[in-house]
Design an enzyme around this catalytic site. Sequence first.
Site, PDB file in Angstrom:
ATOM      1  N   THR A   1       0.326 -19.624  -6.777  1.00  0.00           N
ATOM      2  CA  THR A   1       1.759 -19.691  -7.617  1.00  0.00           C
ATOM      3  C   THR A   1       2.785 -19.404  -6.544  1.00  0.00           C
ATOM      4  O   THR A   1       2.735 -18.353  -5.837  1.00  0.00           O
ATOM      5  CB  THR A   1       1.932 -18.811  -8.559  1.00  0.00           C
ATOM      6  OG1 THR A   1       0.780 -19.207  -9.682  1.00  0.00           O
ATOM      7  CG2 THR A   1       3.090 -19.092  -9.127  1.00  0.00           C
TER       8      THR A   1
ATOM      9  N   LYS B   1       4.221 -24.246 -13.331  1.00  0.00           N
ATOM     10  CA  LYS B   1       3.922 -22.765 -13.438  1.00  0.00           C
ATOM     11  C   LYS B   1       4.896 -21.887 -13.590  1.00  0.00           C
ATOM     12  O   LYS B   1       4.732 -20.704 -14.519  1.00  0.00           O
ATOM     13  CB  LYS B   1       3.006 -22.464 -12.300  1.00  0.00           C
ATOM     14  CG  LYS B   1       2.429 -21.343 -12.175  1.00  0.00           C
ATOM     15  CD  LYS B   1       1.412 -20.965 -13.285  1.00  0.00           C
ATOM     16  CE  LYS B   1       0.803 -19.494 -13.315  1.00  0.00           C
ATOM     17  NZ  LYS B   1       0.211 -19.053 -12.405  1.00  0.00           N
TER      18      LYS B   1
ATOM     19  N   LYS C   1       5.937 -11.169  -8.399  1.00  0.00           N
ATOM     20  CA  LYS C   1       6.159 -12.042  -7.358  1.00  0.00           C
ATOM     21  C   LYS C   1       6.577 -13.438  -8.085  1.00  0.00           C
ATOM     22  O   LYS C   1       7.460 -14.144  -7.809  1.00  0.00           O
ATOM     23  CB  LYS C   1       4.895 -12.379  -6.363  1.00  0.00           C
ATOM     24  CG  LYS C   1       5.005 -13.540  -5.564  1.00  0.00           C
ATOM     25  CD  LYS C   1       4.178 -14.737  -5.844  1.00  0.00           C
ATOM     26  CE  LYS C   1       2.625 -14.635  -6.188  1.00  0.00           C
ATOM     27  NZ  LYS C   1       1.958 -15.966  -6.663  1.00  0.00           N
TER      28      LYS C   1
END
Length: 291
Positions: free
Chosen positions: A100, A175, A243
């Site tokens: 990701t 995502k 993150k």
Amino acid sequence: MVNTNTVIGFVGTGVMGKSMAANLQKAGYSINVYTRTKAKADDLIKDGAAWKTTVKELTNDSDVIITMVGYPSDVEEVYFGSNGILENAKQGSFVIDMTTSKPSLAVKIYEAAKEKNIHALDAPVSGGDIGAKNGTLAIMIGGEQEAYDSLLPIFQVMGENIILQGKAGAGQYTKLVNQIAIASNMIGVSEAIAFARKAGLNPEKVLDSISTGAAASYSLSKLAPRMLKEDFAPGFYVKHFIKDMTIALESAKELGLSTPGLELSLNLYKELAEKGEEDSGTQALIKLFEQ
């Protein structure tokens, strides 16, 4: 065309990458592996994977290179530079970043790869450690249809819900949509369990009642039981969720979109990390609500 003679190089064998690579081995593919900590690849090596000492060596010896690393900075490091993937991949080979990461970085990789006649896809996943082990991941893909069609047999080993979302970067954007949806949901699940306990209810019975109704979600059915058992082992690290949410928040701001739920969740998870939980699973959020 991809077949069982295709050699796959896998960079990054952490919580999810290890299981994804193992499933490819079980499907009959020859696997090359590289990860910063070799011990994380020991099981794969015992089962026949070839250990490569550098990303460059792995790339030279592979037809398809899959990366599943931690942060955008790690993606930059393994793809670019004289020892990186793009400088050393064969013409006509395929590279798939399943980390990701930033949509803009996915586009950068795609454009640099295309100049070298290398086919690049961004293909982040969702489903956690369970989905990785069972080969049931949702795989969200950005890139060209032809590359997607060629690599579909590989994706089908690792996942079930496999969709080409659009051009390069579209997989990463999808995502981020996924992570935005999860962010507020994790707050709701944590608050709900804390409320059930405070009200004197049996939380296991409560989950039985609500997990198949309108409140149903992956977080409720898979992560809430871990919360109740005080099982905070990482299926997905707190630090990696921070993150992801940070990238999502930055992207939302670039798009001119307000995301207050995402901001709240990010702040709560940062607080959780500051309490020493960055290497715990995301279900550790319950600790903030039951102090």
